[in-house]
Design a protein around this motif. Sequence first.
Motif, short mmCIF file in Angstrom:
data_model
loop_
_atom_site.label_atom_id
_atom_site.label_comp_id
_atom_site.label_asym_id
_atom_site.label_seq_id
_atom_site.Cartn_x
_atom_site.Cartn_y
_atom_site.Cartn_z
N LEU A 285 71.81 48.24 54.36
CA LEU A 285 72.63 49.05 53.47
C LEU A 285 72.50 50.53 53.81
N LYS A 286 71.28 50.99 54.11
CA LYS A 286 71.08 52.39 54.48
C LYS A 286 71.88 52.73 55.74
N ASN B 69 78.53 52.14 47.49
CA ASN B 69 78.90 53.38 46.82
C ASN B 69 78.33 53.51 45.41
N ASN B 70 77.22 52.80 45.14
CA ASN B 70 76.55 53.01 43.86
C ASN B 70 75.04 52.96 44.09
N THR B 71 74.28 53.23 43.06
CA THR B 71 72.83 53.38 43.21
C THR B 71 72.05 52.25 42.54
N VAL B 72 72.70 51.14 42.26
CA VAL B 72 72.01 50.04 41.60
C VAL B 72 70.89 49.50 42.50
N GLU C 217 67.52 45.85 39.43
CA GLU C 217 68.63 45.90 38.48
C GLU C 217 69.66 44.82 38.78
N ILE C 218 69.90 44.56 40.07
CA ILE C 218 70.83 43.51 40.46
C ILE C 218 70.32 42.15 39.97
N SER D 251 76.17 41.91 36.63
CA SER D 251 77.40 42.59 36.24
C SER D 251 77.41 44.07 36.63
N LEU D 252 76.26 44.59 37.07
CA LEU D 252 76.19 45.99 37.49
C LEU D 252 76.85 46.22 38.84
N LEU D 253 77.14 45.13 39.56
CA LEU D 253 77.76 45.27 40.87
C LEU D 253 79.21 45.70 40.73
#
Length: 393
Positions: free
Chosen positions: A91-92, A122-125, A129-130, A135-137
């Motif tokens: 991802l990085k 494009n988010n910081t989750v 948290e995932i 649902s945060l995705l």
Amino acid sequence: MQLTKLIEKSELVNDITIQNPSKVVFGNKSFFRFADDYKKTGCRKLFVLTISVLKEKIENELAKLNEVGISVLLNDEIKDEPLFEDYERILKQARDFNADSVVGIGGGSVLDTAKLIAATINNTVSVSEIIADNSLLKRDVYLACLPTTAGTGSEMSPNAIFFDPESNLKIGVISPALVTDATYIDPELTIGVPPAVTAATGLDALTHCIEAYVNKFAHPHTDLLALEGIKLIGRNLKRAFDNGKDIEAREKVAQGSMYGGMCLGPVNTAAVHALAYPLGSKYKIAHGVSNALLLPFVMEYNLQEAVEKYANVGRALGVRAGMDDEETALLGIEKIRELISHFGIPAKLSQLNIPNIEIEEMAYSAMKIQRLLKNNVREITLMNAIYIYMKAS
């Protein structure tokens, strides 16, 4: 009166949510269609997850994207079932590249990783948290998948599976954000897959279909897909295994795998997958091999609750009709065992050097996978799980 009967009947059908890719292209040479279609998306920075053996095969076509001003970065680091740390590392790289689109070209591990990267680039989750809340995705970049094995069905599903060393469990991430914008299923990409992988992934796909069809939350829509998938895979996988260049067999198995993948979102799998997970997490047994080994034992355990459905599975596999549904169902289970034997896949835990002393711990681990066990047509308690493992030992 007739309308009342229809309404009453409809109320007996489980609700399902169908989340399939916006676009599916199936057929030989559809990989080339992907490249042409991608040019029309308006994206300019394509991050490609693939496998090393495919790089030479796809680089020439992807080079054509460079000719029209599209930057392409390839990553071929995924070798085995993915860890969350693999995902975070890759991802990085995708973020540093400023990717505005992601494509996975490979087996299920590659596709699962590509899907999760697209949904988090494009988010910081965080991973924790995932795991806590899928649902945060959210996804706002283009995502496409091109499978090179006929097995996991990831290209069609909202699911991604990762191994979490901290809990020593496989974690299922399920979200609409993991459903692709486009999926291209090119059976020619599966030519060259080793026979052992062809067999294991094919039996994984067969398990998807069987577990979707014989499922507490089965639905007429997925029943049609699952039965046709069983037919296509069950009658053609041996041909694809015996002759990897048999493109007709490859195409039919790939189509069956696609149908199995289409069942994963609405219905999902059940006890076979739940009991197979500890084999993969602790003993690093390939996912398809684990499923194949346990499939006939779980079918036997479930049989008393689903005789008619398992008889239909037998018929789809092409077995002769028995004296009654139970005999036909048992002949279907025997057909699966014959395939397992032909493919040289272990049929017992002892063949994998898993001692009986480990069974209780595996059963405890399997019982944590309630998201799948709740789908099983027959309840499975801890003692039931131990019983099935013992039968398979």
